[in-house]
Motif scaffolding. Sequence first.
Motif, PDB file in Angstrom:
ATOM      1  N   GLY A  93     -26.925  15.354  15.959  1.00 50.06           N
ATOM      2  CA  GLY A  93     -28.013  15.928  15.184  1.00 50.06           C
ATOM      3  C   GLY A  93     -27.571  16.243  13.773  1.00 50.06           C
ATOM      4  N   LEU A  94     -28.388  17.010  13.075  1.00 50.53           N
ATOM      5  CA  LEU A  94     -28.074  17.386  11.703  1.00 50.53           C
ATOM      6  C   LEU A  94     -26.755  18.152  11.633  1.00 50.53           C
ATOM      7  CD1 LEU A  94     -28.973  17.515   8.735  1.00 50.53           C
ATOM      8  CD2 LEU A  94     -30.208  19.629   9.300  1.00 50.53           C
ATOM      9  N   GLY A  95     -26.505  18.986  12.631  1.00 49.39           N
ATOM     10  CA  GLY A  95     -25.254  19.737  12.662  1.00 49.39           C
ATOM     11  C   GLY A  95     -24.044  18.837  12.783  1.00 49.39           C
ATOM     12  N   THR A  96     -24.178  17.735  13.515  1.00 47.34           N
ATOM     13  CA  THR A  96     -23.083  16.778  13.657  1.00 47.34           C
ATOM     14  C   THR A  96     -22.744  16.155  12.310  1.00 47.34           C
ATOM     15  OG1 THR A  96     -23.971  16.263  15.863  1.00 47.34           O
ATOM     16  CG2 THR A  96     -22.286  14.783  14.979  1.00 47.34           C
ATOM     17  N   LEU A  97     -23.783  15.756  11.581  1.00 44.33           N
ATOM     18  CA  LEU A  97     -23.585  15.169  10.259  1.00 44.33           C
ATOM     19  C   LEU A  97     -23.034  16.207   9.285  1.00 44.33           C
ATOM     20  CD1 LEU A  97     -23.983  12.760   8.323  1.00 44.33           C
ATOM     21  CD2 LEU A  97     -26.310  13.588   7.932  1.00 44.33           C
ATOM     22  N   ALA A  98     -23.586  17.417   9.322  1.00 45.73           N
ATOM     23  CA  ALA A  98     -23.131  18.472   8.417  1.00 45.73           C
ATOM     24  C   ALA A  98     -21.666  18.812   8.675  1.00 45.73           C
ATOM     25  CB  ALA A  98     -24.006  19.714   8.587  1.00 45.73           C
ATOM     26  N   ASN A  99     -21.277  18.869   9.941  1.00 43.99           N
ATOM     27  CA  ASN A  99     -19.887  19.145  10.277  1.00 43.99           C
ATOM     28  C   ASN A  99     -18.965  18.084   9.684  1.00 43.99           C
ATOM     29  OD1 ASN A  99     -17.420  18.688  12.132  1.00 43.99           O
ATOM     30  ND2 ASN A  99     -18.121  20.702  12.783  1.00 43.99           N
ATOM     31  N   THR A 100     -19.366  16.832   9.817  1.00 45.19           N
ATOM     32  CA  THR A 100     -18.550  15.725   9.332  1.00 45.19           C
ATOM     33  C   THR A 100     -18.394  15.757   7.820  1.00 45.19           C
ATOM     34  OG1 THR A 100     -19.292  14.366  11.205  1.00 45.19           O
ATOM     35  CG2 THR A 100     -18.309  13.212   9.326  1.00 45.19           C
ATOM     36  N   LEU A 101     -19.486  16.079   7.105  1.00 41.51           N
ATOM     37  CA  LEU A 101     -19.479  15.997   5.644  1.00 41.51           C
ATOM     38  C   LEU A 101     -19.026  17.280   4.942  1.00 41.51           C
ATOM     39  CD1 LEU A 101     -22.827  14.067   5.011  1.00 41.51           C
ATOM     40  CD2 LEU A 101     -20.499  13.142   5.119  1.00 41.51           C
ATOM     41  N   LEU A 102     -19.268  18.449   5.547  1.00 45.56           N
ATOM     42  CA  LEU A 102     -19.046  19.712   4.843  1.00 45.56           C
ATOM     43  C   LEU A 102     -17.786  20.455   5.237  1.00 45.56           C
ATOM     44  CD1 LEU A 102     -22.680  21.184   4.841  1.00 45.56           C
ATOM     45  CD2 LEU A 102     -21.514  19.930   3.017  1.00 45.56           C
ATOM     46  N   LEU A 103     -17.275  20.222   6.442  1.00 43.98           N
ATOM     47  CA  LEU A 103     -16.148  21.022   6.910  1.00 43.98           C
ATOM     48  C   LEU A 103     -14.913  20.834   6.030  1.00 43.98           C
ATOM     49  CD1 LEU A 103     -15.217  23.052   8.944  1.00 43.98           C
ATOM     50  CD2 LEU A 103     -14.626  21.181  10.507  1.00 43.98           C
ATOM     51  N   GLY A 104     -14.646  19.595   5.621  1.00 42.18           N
ATOM     52  CA  GLY A 104     -13.501  19.339   4.746  1.00 42.18           C
ATOM     53  C   GLY A 104     -13.604  20.053   3.412  1.00 42.18           C
ATOM     54  N   PRO A 105     -14.725  19.870   2.675  1.00 41.54           N
ATOM     55  CA  PRO A 105     -14.874  20.594   1.407  1.00 41.54           C
ATOM     56  C   PRO A 105     -14.858  22.111   1.559  1.00 41.54           C
ATOM     57  CG  PRO A 105     -16.413  18.764   1.518  1.00 41.54           C
ATOM     58  CD  PRO A 105     -15.781  18.859   2.865  1.00 41.54           C
ATOM     59  N   PHE A 106     -15.474  22.648   2.617  1.00 41.55           N
ATOM     60  CA  PHE A 106     -15.454  24.094   2.829  1.00 41.55           C
ATOM     61  C   PHE A 106     -14.027  24.587   3.069  1.00 41.55           C
ATOM     62  CE2 PHE A 106     -20.107  24.607   4.472  1.00 41.55           C
ATOM     63  CZ  PHE A 106     -20.562  24.397   3.174  1.00 41.55           C
ATOM     64  N   THR A 107     -13.239  23.803   3.803  1.00 40.64           N
ATOM     65  CA  THR A 107     -11.840  24.174   4.039  1.00 40.64           C
ATOM     66  C   THR A 107     -11.053  24.149   2.737  1.00 40.64           C
ATOM     67  OG1 THR A 107     -11.910  23.294   6.309  1.00 40.64           O
ATOM     68  CG2 THR A 107      -9.735  23.570   5.304  1.00 40.64           C
ATOM     69  N   ASP A 108     -11.249  23.101   1.940  1.00 35.38           N
ATOM     70  CA  ASP A 108     -10.549  22.991   0.658  1.00 35.38           C
ATOM     71  C   ASP A 108     -10.897  24.166  -0.255  1.00 35.38           C
ATOM     72  OD1 ASP A 108      -9.277  20.666   1.368  1.00 35.38           O
ATOM     73  OD2 ASP A 108     -10.740  19.344   0.412  1.00 35.38           O
ATOM     74  N   ALA A 109     -12.173  24.542  -0.288  1.00 30.73           N
ATOM     75  CA  ALA A 109     -12.607  25.646  -1.150  1.00 30.73           C
ATOM     76  C   ALA A 109     -11.939  26.958  -0.747  1.00 30.73           C
ATOM     77  CB  ALA A 109     -14.127  25.789  -1.090  1.00 30.73           C
TER      78      ALA A 109
END
Length: 226
Positions: A93-109
Amino acid sequence: MNPDTSPLGLANLGPLAQLRAGRLPERLVRLLAGLWLYGVSNALLMESGLGGSPWVVFHQGASLHLPLSLGVIMILVAVAVLLLWIPLRQMPGLGTLANTLLLGPFTDANLWMLDTPESLPLRWLCLVGGVVVCAIATALYVGAQLGPGPRDGLMTGFARRTGGSIQRVRTSIEIVVLAMGMVLGGTAGVGTIVFALCVGPITQFFMRYLVLRLEAPTEKVSAAVS
């Protein structure tokens, strides 16, 4: 037990049904807050210097045997894990896509904002905080019922299909992944063991309070798309 609903009320809806299930603004806020906190957790664990999560150990171990960067390996592992969703009938779902795309940048930030503590007590505080925040983050974003990330979807899929608790399923997955990572040559620390043994029970606790249970009309939608 309904194979499309977990003991904690997680419904296995298709992507469109997830968006139509109601209370979407609230669920989107929960999703984004959970993913941001997941990034905070990753940063805390890394800055502790006491050992990464079992999945990090696995990725590191695999990188020793493949001529690929750690980032590429993480993507490939995520794809492989998504393939395991098929027999579990776990819906993305949307959460699956969001996890894939946002988790890396959020971790870097969050890594950019946090400094590595010098004293051992502060490093332990980062470790314990990272484990607890990871559990809260998982309960928040998975509990939004917009689709889990690849690795958490494995957890919720097994829990739903077997009727087992989130605690037992997640702990079992973490231990298996850790063992595979160590066999491949990944580096584990005391923090890795603490994470593997503690994150499951703590996630189970917060899931009881943070899963957004869907209304009865949504359950009809779930049945229609099963």
